[in-house]
Design a protein around this motif. Structure first.
Motif, PDB file in Angstrom:
ATOM      1  N   VAL A   1       0.861  -1.181   0.000  1.00 22.79           N
ATOM      2  CA  VAL A   1       0.000   0.000   0.000  1.00 22.79           C
ATOM      3  C   VAL A   1       0.897   1.231   0.000  1.00 22.79           C
ATOM      4  N   ALA A   2       0.567   2.204  -0.870  1.00 23.53           N
ATOM      5  CA  ALA A   2       1.360   3.432  -0.987  1.00 23.53           C
ATOM      6  C   ALA A   2       0.567   4.622  -0.447  1.00 23.53           C
ATOM      7  N   PHE A   3       1.301   5.590   0.117  1.00 22.18           N
ATOM      8  CA  PHE A   3       0.687   6.783   0.705  1.00 22.18           C
ATOM      9  C   PHE A   3       1.408   8.019   0.185  1.00 22.18           C
ATOM     10  N   ALA A   4       0.676   8.944  -0.449  1.00 20.64           N
ATOM     11  CA  ALA A   4       1.252  10.207  -0.913  1.00 20.64           C
ATOM     12  C   ALA A   4       1.324  11.150   0.288  1.00 20.64           C
ATOM     13  N   THR A   5       2.539  11.618   0.588  1.00 22.64           N
ATOM     14  CA  THR A   5       2.738  12.384   1.819  1.00 22.64           C
ATOM     15  C   THR A   5       3.779  13.490   1.631  1.00 22.64           C
ATOM     16  N   GLN A   6       3.573  14.564   2.355  1.00 25.62           N
ATOM     17  CA  GLN A   6       4.568  15.636   2.404  1.00 25.62           C
ATOM     18  C   GLN A   6       5.369  15.525   3.696  1.00 25.62           C
ATOM     19  N   ASP A   7       4.688  15.131   4.787  1.00 25.88           N
ATOM     20  CA  ASP A   7       5.330  15.141   6.102  1.00 25.88           C
ATOM     21  C   ASP A   7       5.746  13.756   6.617  1.00 25.88           C
ATOM     22  N   LEU A   8       5.569  12.712   5.800  1.00 27.85           N
ATOM     23  CA  LEU A   8       5.934  11.332   6.126  1.00 27.85           C
ATOM     24  C   LEU A   8       5.100  10.726   7.254  1.00 27.85           C
ATOM     25  N   LYS A   9       4.076  11.433   7.713  1.00 27.82           N
ATOM     26  CA  LYS A   9       3.233  10.930   8.790  1.00 27.82           C
ATOM     27  C   LYS A   9       1.778  10.782   8.372  1.00 27.82           C
ATOM     28  N   ARG A  10       1.357  11.650   7.460  1.00 28.23           N
ATOM     29  CA  ARG A  10      -0.053  11.685   7.064  1.00 28.23           C
ATOM     30  C   ARG A  10      -0.187  11.609   5.540  1.00 28.23           C
ATOM     31  N   VAL A  11      -1.354  11.159   5.095  1.00 30.93           N
ATOM     32  CA  VAL A  11      -1.712  11.308   3.687  1.00 30.93           C
ATOM     33  C   VAL A  11      -2.186  12.749   3.574  1.00 30.93           C
ATOM     34  N   ASP A  12      -1.342  13.572   2.976  1.00 33.04           N
ATOM     35  CA  ASP A  12      -1.614  15.009   2.923  1.00 33.04           C
ATOM     36  C   ASP A  12      -1.144  15.613   1.603  1.00 33.04           C
TER      37      ASP A  12
ATOM     38  N   ALA B   1      -0.900  -2.313  -4.476  1.00 29.67           N
ATOM     39  CA  ALA B   1      -2.288  -2.612  -4.821  1.00 29.67           C
ATOM     40  C   ALA B   1      -3.202  -1.422  -4.580  1.00 29.67           C
ATOM     41  N   ILE B   2      -2.839  -0.579  -3.610  1.00 33.53           N
ATOM     42  CA  ILE B   2      -3.667   0.560  -3.219  1.00 33.53           C
ATOM     43  C   ILE B   2      -2.776   1.777  -3.063  1.00 33.53           C
ATOM     44  N   LEU B   3      -3.299   2.941  -3.460  1.00 37.31           N
ATOM     45  CA  LEU B   3      -2.609   4.230  -3.302  1.00 37.31           C
ATOM     46  C   LEU B   3      -3.546   5.192  -2.602  1.00 37.31           C
ATOM     47  N   TYR B   4      -3.136   5.675  -1.433  1.00 32.71           N
ATOM     48  CA  TYR B   4      -3.900   6.699  -0.723  1.00 32.71           C
ATOM     49  C   TYR B   4      -3.347   8.070  -1.094  1.00 32.71           C
ATOM     50  N   VAL B   5      -4.244   9.005  -1.423  1.00 30.83           N
ATOM     51  CA  VAL B   5      -3.865  10.360  -1.815  1.00 30.83           C
ATOM     52  C   VAL B   5      -4.835  11.365  -1.199  1.00 30.83           C
ATOM     53  N   ALA B   6      -4.388  12.621  -1.104  1.00 30.67           N
ATOM     54  CA  ALA B   6      -5.290  13.708  -0.732  1.00 30.67           C
ATOM     55  C   ALA B   6      -6.080  14.145  -1.964  1.00 30.67           C
ATOM     56  N   ALA B   7      -5.447  14.033  -3.135  1.00 38.02           N
ATOM     57  CA  ALA B   7      -6.091  14.378  -4.405  1.00 38.02           C
ATOM     58  C   ALA B   7      -5.283  13.735  -5.523  1.00 38.02           C
ATOM     59  N   ILE B   8      -5.933  13.593  -6.674  1.00 36.68           N
ATOM     60  CA  ILE B   8      -5.255  13.042  -7.845  1.00 36.68           C
ATOM     61  C   ILE B   8      -5.976  13.550  -9.084  1.00 36.68           C
ATOM     62  N   GLY B   9      -5.213  13.955 -10.073  1.00 36.63           N
ATOM     63  CA  GLY B   9      -5.807  14.438 -11.317  1.00 36.63           C
ATOM     64  C   GLY B   9      -6.348  13.292 -12.155  1.00 36.63           C
ATOM     65  N   GLY B  10      -7.138  13.638 -13.148  1.00 37.60           N
ATOM     66  CA  GLY B  10      -7.752  12.631 -14.006  1.00 37.60           C
ATOM     67  C   GLY B  10      -6.750  11.761 -14.736  1.00 37.60           C
ATOM     68  N   SER B  11      -5.729  12.376 -15.320  1.00 38.38           N
ATOM     69  CA  SER B  11      -4.754  11.576 -16.066  1.00 38.38           C
ATOM     70  C   SER B  11      -3.907  10.735 -15.118  1.00 38.38           C
TER      71      SER B  11
END
Length: 131
Positions: free
Chosen positions: A3-14, A65-75
């Protein structure tokens, strides 16, 4: 499953997927989770229509298998889904550890179809019908 998490602060999906400075990757199953790695990105990550910045991110998460994000564009979403990765958008920043606990509880309960499919990623069987 990974599972992947998009993060700026390495602690939260943000982070927006395209703008994320880091993607933290964890291995998760019914018994727990473990940290695998964090992949960091630099340069100009802001929204600019430059799709080339997505390629290294897609490469970094290709076995997830899964990617958590705060937002993601269409492409970006289309490219993630084309790689058999299920994107999940969180409405506000959420702690990665809490998301892992929720996901593990889901695995131990009655997981929805997308989670059952995600569990099979990388475990596809190949049949060789040649003699």
């Amino acid at each position: 499953m990974k599972v992947a998490f998009a993060t700026q602060d390495l602690k939260r999906v943000d982070a927006h997927f395209g703008w994320a400075k880091h993607i933290s990757i964890y291995e998760l199953d019914e018994n727990g989770h473990s940290f695998v790695q964090t992949v960091s990105f630099d340069g100009d990550l802001q929204e600019d229509g430059n799709e080339d910045k997505l390629a290294p991110k897609i490469e970094a998460i290709k076995d997830c298998a899964i990617l958590y994000v705060a937002a993601i564009g269409g492409s970006g979403a289309a490219r993630v889904v084309a790689n058999a990765i299920h994107p999940i958008k969180v409405p506000q920043p959420e702690d990665i550890e809490e998301l892992l606990k929720k996901l593990q509880a889901m695995l131990n309960g009655n997981p929805p179809p997308f989670i059952r499919k995600a569990l099979g990623k990388g475990k596809e069987r190949v049949f060789d019908f040649e003699d």
